[in-house]
Design a protein around this motif. Structure first.
Motif, mmCIF file in Angstrom:
data_model
loop_
_atom_site.group_PDB
_atom_site.id
_atom_site.type_symbol
_atom_site.label_atom_id
_atom_site.label_comp_id
_atom_site.label_asym_id
_atom_site.label_seq_id
_atom_site.Cartn_x
_atom_site.Cartn_y
_atom_site.Cartn_z
ATOM 1 N N VAL A 44 0.812 -1.224 0.000
ATOM 2 C CA VAL A 44 0.000 0.000 0.000
ATOM 3 C C VAL A 44 0.843 1.272 0.000
ATOM 4 N N GLY B 25 -0.389 3.321 -2.586
ATOM 5 C CA GLY B 25 -1.454 4.269 -2.264
ATOM 6 C C GLY B 25 -0.916 5.535 -1.646
ATOM 7 N N SER C 191 -2.882 2.300 -8.138
ATOM 8 C CA SER C 191 -4.190 2.344 -7.490
ATOM 9 C C SER C 191 -5.111 1.250 -8.013
ATOM 10 N N GLN D 242 -5.151 0.323 1.805
ATOM 11 C CA GLN D 242 -4.797 1.201 0.687
ATOM 12 C C GLN D 242 -5.231 2.636 0.992
#
Length: 534
Positions: free
Chosen positions: A16, A19, A129, A152
């Protein structure tokens, strides 16, 4: 497989970071666009009240929109990239592209170069993403899937918070270093992401799709049972993946066109609108242009930046609740509650501005054209606007924020998941692009009515979710497929199955399918006896 880390929480923590890169971009742009160093270097409007006016509102909209424009392209191509080189390869390629874009942005000497660099950054964010949620969703157990995919969104909030304070601290530097430094530093996490992925496993479902069954079995055992390939849940999931792969090969090829055929179009529209509505809540706009909003509420300079940072802290803290409870809450309830609350706060902000404010003088508050509404005569109403903005963020953070990333990967069968999530995420970015470009002129021209527009969107999404979005929490990805192919499915009658699937994962219940798999596995081992206990 070499040395591979199988702890799902460690895998998620690394993945993540993709993100977080999106969060870095939001926060750096939000903090930097209000500084004199940035405005003077990219000045198009001359001096206003003795200070640089910076780019025009339309140009600033274009600069901001370059990133989501690139993300739209990146999300679309990610479906092909991930099917070709795997989930890991797609994420690593995204981290390399991010470094290229950041280097261009950091070294910018013109608006054109800045736009080009941000567009390349956007391509990276689009890939990451779209594919990070797919990657962790395909590795996680059903009872943990919402938690790890929702991370995320938590990473995005951390990226926003960290980069905002870096940009805020850099604003005290003299000259161009005030904006070059934060845009240069954002390359560091991408470098870390690239190298750490060499120690993480590939998605078992992607491996199975490419007939690498032994590797898929090893990954399932590593991630779900600490290396025990014969654990009941591992055998069950492997068999379900095998059946799904065989079924998909017999019935269809994976193409974007198939997403719009037959019953699949229903799922496609849900996935796309989950991402579209998450943008039309107005959340990312509030994050990106929050300094304009608080400027209209009477804050300026450092006071504006500090007040803006508070909402980023709220965003981080409130997202924690989703990580802890999202698999018990499910998907439908957070979406419905979140959109209802956000609608209330959007209408409240619009009402306060319309009732207690007045048009700002020509050129806007403090010479910022986008700050076109003056609340200085009503300090209590201005504080109400700030409070409603904070409450809006607190409503979004545990609901639409994480669920918009969790939900789409759960909707689609294996053969289409990479492309379907790519298309859903591309829908997010094309609307992000439009809103990034639209909002500065909207603040300048329709002023407080901008809030009413987003309030109406929040009402519409509440109705849409109730009648069209089924519950997917607590189901394996293969069970979700079965739910969608069952005639007469009513979204408002679907429910969370958290406890049932949790028991199966722990081996405290035994399904008929598991019994059959154990018999088959024992036969393959030479006819060993299979006991009645799982």
């Amino acid at each position: 497989m070499g040395y591979v880390i199988g702890n799902i929480y460690f895998i998620t923590t690394v993945a993540v970071i993709g993100g977080a890169l999106f969060g870095f971009d939001i926060a750096s742009m939000s903090a930097i666009l209000g500084t004199q160093q940035y405005k003077c270097f990219f000045n198009q409007t001359g001096l206003i009240n003795g200070q640089c006016g910076g780019p025009t509102s339309s140009t600033q909209g274009g600069i901001s929109a370059a990133m989501p424009g690139g993300s739209f392209l990146g999300a679309l191509i990610s479906g092909f990239v991930t099917d070709w080189i795997g989930r890991k390869g797609a994420i690593q390629s995204g981290s390399v592209i991010w470094c290229i874009g950041s280097a261009i942005v950091c070294a910018s000497f013109s608006i054109g170069q800045l736009v080009a660099g941000r567009f390349i950054n956007g391509v990276s964010v689009g890939i990451l993403s779209a594919q990070v949620p797919v990657y962790v969703a395909e590795l996680a157990q059903p009872s943990k899937r919402g938690q790890v995919v929702g991370a995320q969104q938590w990473a995005i909030t951390w990226g926003i918070l960290i980069m905002f304070y870096i940009s805020y601290g850099s604003s005290f530097l003299a000259g161009n270093a005030a904006w070059r430094l934060p845009w240069g530093l954002q390359m560091i996490p991408a470098v870390f992401l690239f190298f750490m992925f060499f120690f993480l496993p590939e998605s078992p479902r992607w491996l199975a799709k490419h007939d690498r069954w032994e590797e898929a079995h090893e990954v399932l055992g590593l991630v779900h049972a600490k290396g025990d390939k014969n654990a009941p849940f591992v055998l069950t999931e492997l068999q379900e993946i095998r059946e799904m792969v065989e079924f998909e090969r017999q019935h269809a090829d994976a193409s974007y066109l198939e997403l719009f055929k037959g019953h699949m179009i229903y799922r496609t529209h849900i996935g796309m609108f989950t991402q579209i509505w998450s943008q039309l809540t107005g959340m990312n706009v509030m994050m990106l242009y929050i300094t304009y909003v608080f400027g209209m509420a009477g804050l300026s300079g450092n006071a504006n930046l500090v007040a803006s940072s508070i909402q980023y802290v709220i965003n981080v803290v409130m997202t924690i609740f989703a990580l802890l409870f999202i698999d018990r809450w499910g998907r439908r309830t957070p979406l419905l509650v979140g959109s209802t609350l956000m609608m209330i706060f959007m209408f409240a902000n619009g009402g306060l501005m319309a009732s207690y404010g007045k048009p700002a003088p020509l050129g806007g508050v403090d010479g910022v054209a986008e700050e076109s509404w003056d609340m200085s005569a009503a300090p209590m109403a201005a504080k109400g606007i700030i409070a409603c903005t904070y409450l809006f963020v607190a409503s979004y953070a545990p609901t639409w924020g994480p669920v918009s990333w969790i939900y789409p990967p759960e909707l689609f069968p294996l053969r289409l998941r990479g492309k379907a999530v790519a298309l859903s995420t591309a829908s997010n970015w094309i609307f992000n692009f439009a809103l990034s470009y639209f909002v500065p002129p909207a603040f300048e021209n329709i002023k407080w009515k901008t809030y009413l527009v987003f309030g109406v969107f929040c009402f519409a999404m509440t109705v849409h979710v109730f009648f069209a979005f089924p519950e997917t929490a607590g189901k394996t990805l293969e069970e979700v497929e079965e739910m969608f192919t069952t005639p007469g499915m009513r979204p408002w009658k679907t429910a969370v199955q958290f406890q049932q699937v949790r028991k199966l994962e722990q081996g405290t219940v035994q399904s008929e399918k598991l019994r059959d798999i154990q018999v088959e596995h024992a036969t393959e081992k030479g006819g060993a006896e299979v006991t009645q206990e799982a």
